[in-house]
Structure formats: C-alpha cells, structure tokens
Design a protein around this motif. Sequence first.
Motif, PDB file in Angstrom:
ATOM      1  N   ILE A 107       0.837  -1.189   0.000  1.00 42.15           N
ATOM      2  CA  ILE A 107       0.000   0.000   0.000  1.00 42.15           C
ATOM      3  C   ILE A 107       0.879   1.249   0.000  1.00 42.15           C
ATOM      4  N   ASP A 108       0.794   2.013  -1.090  1.00 42.52           N
ATOM      5  CA  ASP A 108       1.469   3.307  -1.153  1.00 42.52           C
ATOM      6  C   ASP A 108       0.533   4.355  -0.574  1.00 42.52           C
ATOM      7  N   TYR A 109       1.086   5.309   0.185  1.00 46.10           N
ATOM      8  CA  TYR A 109       0.257   6.354   0.778  1.00 46.10           C
ATOM      9  C   TYR A 109       1.042   7.655   0.838  1.00 46.10           C
ATOM     10  N   ILE A 110       0.319   8.769   1.017  1.00 44.33           N
ATOM     11  CA  ILE A 110       0.936  10.099   1.044  1.00 44.33           C
ATOM     12  C   ILE A 110       0.224  10.980   2.067  1.00 44.33           C
ATOM     13  N   CYS A 111       0.834  12.128   2.331  1.00 47.17           N
ATOM     14  CA  CYS A 111       0.165  13.260   2.961  1.00 47.17           C
ATOM     15  C   CYS A 111      -0.158  14.190   1.798  1.00 47.17           C
ATOM     16  N   THR A 112      -1.439  14.419   1.506  1.00 41.51           N
ATOM     17  CA  THR A 112      -1.781  15.170   0.296  1.00 41.51           C
ATOM     18  C   THR A 112      -1.205  16.589   0.263  1.00 41.51           C
ATOM     19  N   PRO A 113      -1.174  17.356   1.377  1.00 38.85           N
ATOM     20  CA  PRO A 113      -0.575  18.690   1.284  1.00 38.85           C
ATOM     21  C   PRO A 113       0.950  18.668   1.104  1.00 38.85           C
ATOM     22  N   HIS A 114       1.623  17.550   1.479  1.00 39.54           N
ATOM     23  CA  HIS A 114       3.088  17.496   1.446  1.00 39.54           C
ATOM     24  C   HIS A 114       3.570  16.224   0.734  1.00 39.54           C
ATOM     25  N   SER A 115       2.954  15.896  -0.386  1.00 40.89           N
ATOM     26  CA  SER A 115       3.229  14.613  -1.045  1.00 40.89           C
ATOM     27  C   SER A 115       4.663  14.494  -1.570  1.00 40.89           C
ATOM     28  N   GLY A 116       5.367  15.611  -1.715  1.00 44.37           N
ATOM     29  CA  GLY A 116       6.747  15.558  -2.201  1.00 44.37           C
ATOM     30  C   GLY A 116       7.735  15.008  -1.193  1.00 44.37           C
ATOM     31  N   ASN A 117       7.415  15.118   0.120  1.00 44.18           N
ATOM     32  CA  ASN A 117       8.361  14.622   1.123  1.00 44.18           C
ATOM     33  C   ASN A 117       7.695  13.830   2.245  1.00 44.18           C
ATOM     34  N   MET A 118       6.381  13.602   2.118  1.00 41.58           N
ATOM     35  CA  MET A 118       5.675  12.778   3.116  1.00 41.58           C
ATOM     36  C   MET A 118       4.922  11.682   2.371  1.00 41.58           C
ATOM     37  N   PHE A 119       5.573  10.541   2.257  1.00 39.90           N
ATOM     38  CA  PHE A 119       5.006   9.408   1.534  1.00 39.90           C
ATOM     39  C   PHE A 119       5.626   8.138   2.082  1.00 39.90           C
ATOM     40  N   GLY A 120       4.998   7.024   1.800  1.00 41.80           N
ATOM     41  CA  GLY A 120       5.554   5.756   2.264  1.00 41.80           C
ATOM     42  C   GLY A 120       4.838   4.587   1.635  1.00 41.80           C
ATOM     43  N   THR A 121       5.331   3.417   1.958  1.00 44.47           N
ATOM     44  CA  THR A 121       4.738   2.169   1.498  1.00 44.47           C
ATOM     45  C   THR A 121       4.674   1.220   2.678  1.00 44.47           C
ATOM     46  N   ILE A 122       3.508   0.639   2.891  1.00 42.86           N
ATOM     47  CA  ILE A 122       3.341  -0.405   3.892  1.00 42.86           C
ATOM     48  C   ILE A 122       3.223  -1.717   3.127  1.00 42.86           C
ATOM     49  N   THR A 123       4.167  -2.612   3.348  1.00 43.46           N
ATOM     50  CA  THR A 123       4.135  -3.937   2.735  1.00 43.46           C
ATOM     51  C   THR A 123       3.718  -4.916   3.815  1.00 43.46           C
TER      52      THR A 123
END
Length: 194
Positions: free
Chosen positions: A91-107
């Motif tokens: 599952i890829d996820y983001i923080c929508t206001p800061h998607s350039g530096n706040m993102f991750g993947t939960i495997t």
Amino acid sequence: MKKITLLMMLFTIGILGAQTTHDIVWTNGAGTSGEATKTIETGDTVRWTWGNTAGHDIFSSDPDAPADFGTGIISQQGFVYEYTFTEEAVIDYICTPHSGNMFGTITVIDALSTQDKFATNLNYFPNPVNDKMTITSLYELDSYEVYSVLGKKIMQKEADGNFAQIDMSNLNSGLYLVTAISGDFKTTFKVIKN
C-alpha cells in the motif's frame, strides 16, 4: 498437571503469535528519510504520530488499500492514528498537502522470521552520506560495524536504543559496508560516502 501444561502452551502460543506496533513520526521529510516505509506482518499495527502542527493527512488511492484506511487533514501535534493490517498487500500512501516529502509504502506479508523483521525494518539515511548517517531500527541496536569493500573493519561502535548515528566524516569517499547488530541478529547494507 494437565492444566499447568495447557496454560504454558497457551502462553507460549500467545507470545509467538504476538503482533507488533510499528511507529512512524508523521512530519515533513518522513518519506525522504525512509521512516514511513515499513514491512510488517498481517495483524501488525502501524501508529503514525503527528510530529508538528502543520496540516497532515494519510491518504491512499492504491487499490490494495483497505476502504477505511487513512485520515482527513489534522493540524494537531501529537495526534495519533493507528491502523491494524489484516490482509497481505503493498500500500502506497501520502500526505496530500506534502506529497513531495511525506510518503511511504506499507508492505504487509504473511509472516517474517525475527531476523527478517529486523532486516526489513532497518532504515538508514542519508545514502549517499557526507558526514553523519542515521540508523533506525524496530529492535534495540547493540552496535554497528563499518567495513571497507575489501572486508577490512574500519570502525566498531556501541549503539544505545533503536537509533544510532555514524560519523563518517573522516572516511574517504567510496563504498562501505555497514553491519547493524541487535542481539543475535545482523544485517549488512551498502553506503556511499561522498
């Protein structure tokens, strides 16, 4: 005697089947540091704690994401969002206001050995490194070792807790191997020194 044996078996099964909570400080830069990417087992919980008062959310348009996963925009430092993952997924996820530096993947995978859980949840950054490298771990780190590509041990230091900083400022530019140690577990990764 049968009751005691049965209780001991149930206790042992409970310990072996115990699930883990993985913590993420959800703040600007969480994606670029690798902190927001985790490999977990089914039944494990991920706990995001807002690291500042900026408006953050957790959002995923990933088709593997559960329908009830995520939050709205929250501007409260210390706010905690937890989610327990019950099915295998990436599952890829983001923080929508800061998607350039706040993102991750939960495997989410079915089961990991303890060694694999240690290795897959070890984060290190930055890489390449100029001066100091940070290592974070799900497990308490005992020590770390730095080797040249020829296998010569260059540095060995004790670590304390789930976090270590390696001062690589005095090393020449090049490729190094770093071994992180926690009890009987070891994992080695490559580091480029600028």
